[in-house]
Design an enzyme around this catalytic site. Structure first.
Site, mmCIF file in Angstrom:
data_model
loop_
_atom_site.group_PDB
_atom_site.id
_atom_site.type_symbol
_atom_site.label_atom_id
_atom_site.label_comp_id
_atom_site.label_asym_id
_atom_site.label_seq_id
_atom_site.Cartn_x
_atom_site.Cartn_y
_atom_site.Cartn_z
ATOM 1 C CG ASP A 334 11.493 31.039 38.625
ATOM 2 O OD1 ASP A 334 10.998 30.141 37.930
ATOM 3 O OD2 ASP A 334 12.364 30.831 39.487
ATOM 4 C CG ASN A 688 12.599 76.413 30.121
ATOM 5 O OD1 ASN A 688 12.750 76.667 31.311
ATOM 6 N ND2 ASN A 688 13.506 75.757 29.416
ATOM 7 C CG ASP A 720 14.126 75.214 35.720
ATOM 8 O OD1 ASP A 720 13.224 75.889 36.231
ATOM 9 O OD2 ASP A 720 14.315 75.118 34.495
#
Length: 879
Positions: A334, A688, A720
């Site tokens: 704006d 993993n 992790d």
């Protein structure tokens, strides 16, 4: 809720008499109390409706629909059935830690609606049963006659009947800085009339800044222009790119885990292995495949980033938007209050053939005379009864007084010297005002108004030597050039009178004027905007202005701040936009950088067109009119200090300092966080992957079960979790703002991440299998502990190496991310505790390792790190 008028869009085109007859009301008497009661039953209250949403219980239930959560629930149930209570409990804890993510996000639209309701005026002055009354504004009905005075907030949408010098501040609704001079006459019919051009209407939520009026209520509640905005706000929040990609990843992973685990279980049973043992192995494989900590750690990374952004003066109201910032390709801003200061300032004064510019001293007596006219033909008043303080009144007149003060001309002093004795007030038909002042001999009239109104009344040009002929065409051309630069231009003139003119002969009194000068005013850009726009462009982010203001003003500001570089740049107006269909807008949306005179629904059209072209859109704004687009954009950014509550509640990010440059800093921070999230995902999935390779290959090589489920959970959560959180503190890569934004459809696993995950995972699994085979030949009872320890050490080495995708660890330095270094040290300490504390040996089924065994684990992990650094060195050579 409805209104009596059958064509609610054309009230401004219709005559007042016709509308009052249709509403069955006499403006001098108002509605009767019986009629008001009947209309209240028919049309309801003058309030904004609350959006009915899902219950909190339903919202909570939605959190458990994530595929990874479903798999974990299944794993927890099976673990409990076969007697592994510790594994089952650990999985359940993980599920409940992650299920609260996003629980309160769907309440954002309700808060925006509450802010809209707060815009309502508590009371309104009406005439009912022939009596002036003060009533609660929510009791208004269509057909009521409402009285307005300066300072009142308009309580409903009104068709003005009679007025006196009424000016309304509509900046929050239309984005136009200048107050609007209203009129009561019907406007000519046209195909499209922006809100800012409906001069005979007063809209709910705007403020009467000058004069007085009374008008007919034609719309209440959700039928008002603010109500229409409220309906536009009634949207479901779109998912961010990260949410979409994680959801897709979760679905694919679920299918993969089910297929692999089932095949693994079936093959083992077919081979004659015990069913319970194979069930345990299948669960271990599923747990190894699922990055349990991924949703929680990603959320915490976003939360830590959001917390850091507060220090940058950016308040993040929706965590996923931190990630979305890193992908922003377009900022739709704006103008008023965002790129500009939302206050009028004098830019220049042209008099006597010379242009004075802001900041200079008064160059001569001709400019001095023009400044005198500007402060005397002026209704601005000083706060505290003239005893000091700021100036009050119309923003344009306040700007004139403040600029005159800067050059040493004080309004109060001039009024004492030249007292006002008569005035011809401004009205929308004449578009000028005149004040008459007592002089040493006779009287002096000063006139101020639009050049096209004042110049035709001028016959001379005033000089210190006397009056000279006037070249009206030359002055109009100069005024037009000033207007083309986005200025609001006022002409100043004077005339000497020997006696006080007839107060009823306005037109005669304003003839044969002597021209003094032209004043140009503008709502100036914020000082930091140009540099911020340059930073955006260098980062590959386009900046687009979308405003309700005039095209010339919008283009002028866009040129000043660098949004466009050509004065002939295309400006698309709301009227032109209304004629474009969806395809036509899509063809132009990538070329147009400035939109002017647009309404709230059109702002949404622009945002949606940009999104359809593949852009990630950030929308900044501060007004009521910005709220729907703020919510529809990928990132809604509201002003925190000068913005409206509606805009702040609709947006996802609030700039606490109202500084456009802060959005650039927030985008830089967003890019840093996205980079760190990618590093964590890479780190977690590689670990993993190593576990999966280990569990799949061990049976094929006729090796015993290398890890227990509790070992896998420990590795996945601790190794992790702690380092993953510490990755949030990793500094941004060099030149992060010189790179183009991440493509909206670019996967988090792009740029070779999957091959890297699989290959490095295979390398980790291979190292673990090698160590297991060695341990089985020497100390079989220590084999699981060695594999468990090596898996942890490998991941600690890996997380340090991947801090940068290009720079080596020794160039980064171990101490450049102290939280990560601390997390690695703590994780290693915890791993040592599991090995060497007897009480933990029984829980985790570990055994103390000898110095040689521990050294083998350390050496293998360091070898992994060396190989990864060699890989980075080879990549640097390719680059």
């Amino acid at each position: 809720m409805g209104v009596i008028s059958t064509d609610s869009q054309n009230w401004h085109h219709r005559e007042v008499d016709a509308l009052t007859k249709e509403h069955q009301v006499d403006p001098s008497y108002g509605l009767s109390h019986l009629e008001v009661a009947a209309r209240r039953l028919r049309y309801g209250t003058n309030a904004l409706e609350n959006r009915t949403g899902r219950t909190k219980l339903a919202l909570l239930a939605d959190q458990f629909k994530n595929p990874m959560v479903i798999i974990l629930l299944g794993a927890a149930i099976i673990s409990g059935v076969i007697g592994d209570a510790i594994d089952a409990l650990a999985i359940v804890v993980i599920i409940f830690l992650t299920s609260g993510i996003g629980f309160f996000q769907s309440l954002r639209a309700d808060r925006a609606m509450a802010a809209l309701q707060a815009m309502a005026t508590p009371q309104a002055t009406v005439i009912r049963d022939g009596q002036i009354q003060l009533i609660a504004s929510d009791c208004l009905v269509p057909g009521d006659i409402v009285y307005l005075e300066a300072g009142n907030q308009v309580p409903a949408d009104l068709r003005l009947i009679e007025l006196s010098q009424l000016r309304v501040d509509e900046s929050a609704l239309t984005g136009e800085s200048v107050t609007v001079c209203k009129q009561s006459a019907a406007l000519p019919a046209s195909a499209y009339s922006p809100l800012g051009d409906r001069l005979n209407m007063a809209f709910r939520g705007t403020i009467a800044s000058h004069g007085r009026a009374h008008g007919l209520v034609v719309a209440i509640g959700m039928s008002t222009e603010i109500g229409k905005i409220a309906r536009l706000l009634d949207q479901n929040d779109p998912s961010t790119p990260l949410q979409k990609q994680l959801a897709l990843f979760g679905k694919r992973l679920a299918i993969f885990v089910i297929v692999i685990s089932a095949a693994f279980f079936g093959a083992g049973v077919w081979r004659g292995e015990p069913v319970m043992q194979m069930a345990l192995l299948a669960i271990s494989l599923a747990v190894a495949a699922i990055p349990e900590a991924l949703p929680a750690v990603v959320t915490v990374l976003l939360a830590l980033g959001a917390r850091h952004m507060v220090g940058l003066h950016a308040l993040v109201r929706r965590l996923p938007l931190v990630e979305t910032l890193g992908s922003v390709t377009v900022i739709c801003s704006d103008k008023t209050g965002t790129l500009t200061q939302n206050c009028m300032q004098v830019e220049c004064l042209a008099a006597g053939g010379r242009v004075w510019e802001s900041g200079e001293s008064v160059p001569g007596p001709l400019h001095h005379a023009a400044w005198q006219a500007a402060v005397l033909c002026n209704d601005a008043r000083q706060a505290n009864g003239g005893l000091g303080g700021g100036w009050l009144g119309d923003p344009t007149e306040v700007a004139l007084v403040e600029a005159a003060n800067f050059v040493g001309i004080n309004k109060n002093s001039e009024q004492l010297r030249w007292p006002r004795v008569q005035e011809y007030p401004f009205d929308s038909s004449r578009r000028r005002m005149t004040t008459l002042h007592k002089a040493e001999v006779g009287f002096i009239a000063f006139t101020k108004g639009a050049p096209e109104s004042v110049l035709p009344c001028c016959q001379f040009k005033w000089t210190t030597e006397g009056l000279i002929p006037l070249d009206q065409d030359e002055l109009m051309q100069q005024a037009t050039m000033m207007a083309a630069q986005g200025m609001r231009v006022l002409a100043l003139a004077r005339r000497d009178h020997l006696a006080i003119p007839d107060p009823n002969q306005t037109l005669e009194a304003e003839q044969q004027l002597a021209f003094l000068g032209l004043i140009g005013l503008i709502d100036p850009p914020r000082v930091e905007i140009a540099a911020a726009v340059r930073d955006c462009l260098s980062a590959g982010i386009a900046v687009i202005m979308i405003t309700g203001d005039h095209p010339a003003t919008a283009l002028a500001i866009a040129l000043r701040v660098g949004i466009v570089s050509d004065a002939e740049a295309k400006v698309l107006t709301g009227q032109e936009l209304a004629l474009l269909d969806k395809g036509g807008l899509l063809e132009q949306v990538d070329q147009v950088k400035v939109y002017a005179r647009v309404d709230p629904a059109q702002k949404i059209r622009i945002v949606e067109a940009l999104q359809a072209r593949g852009h990630v859109v950030a929308m900044t704004g501060d007004g009521i009119n910005d709220a729907p687009a703020l919510q529809r954009a990928d990132v809604g950014v509201a002003m925190g200090k000068g913005g409206t509550d509606v805009a702040r509640q609709a947006a996802g990010i609030v700039l606490l300092d109202d500084n456009f440059a802060t959005i650039v800093a927030a985008i830089r921070e967003g890019r840093r966080i996205v980079g760190n999230i990618r590093k964590f995902i890479r780190y977690a999935l590689t670990g993993n992957s190593g576990e999966m390779w280990l569990l799949l290959l061990a049976p094929m090589l006729m090796l015993p079960m290398p890890l227990l489920p509790i070992h896998i959970l420990w590795v996945n959560l601790v190794t992790d979790g702690l380092p993953g959180l510490a990755l949030a503190a990793e500094p941004a890569e060099r030149n992060v703002m010189l790179q183009p934004p991440r493509a909206p459809d670019e996967s988090l696993f792009s740029i070779g991440m999957w091959p890297h995950i699989l290959v490095v995972g295979l390398l980790i699994g291979g190292l673990c299998l090698t160590v297991q085979a060695w341990a089985l030949s020497t100390t079989p009872e220590h084999s699981q502990t060695m594999v468990f320890t090596l898996m942890t050490f490998s991941q600690m080495t890996y997380v340090m190496v991947i801090r940068s995708e290009s720079q080596s660890l020794w160039r980064l330095g171990l101490y450049s991310n102290l939280p990560l270094l601390g997390a690695v040290v703590v994780t290693l300490f915890l791993q040592m505790a599991l090995i060497y504390i007897p009480a933990l040996n029984s829980v985790f089924q570990t055994a103390p390792l000898s110095l040689v065994e521990l050294s083998i684990c350390v050496g293998a992990a360091l070898a992994l790190g060396l190989l990864l650094e060699i890989e980075k060195g080879l990549l640097r050579r390719k680059i």
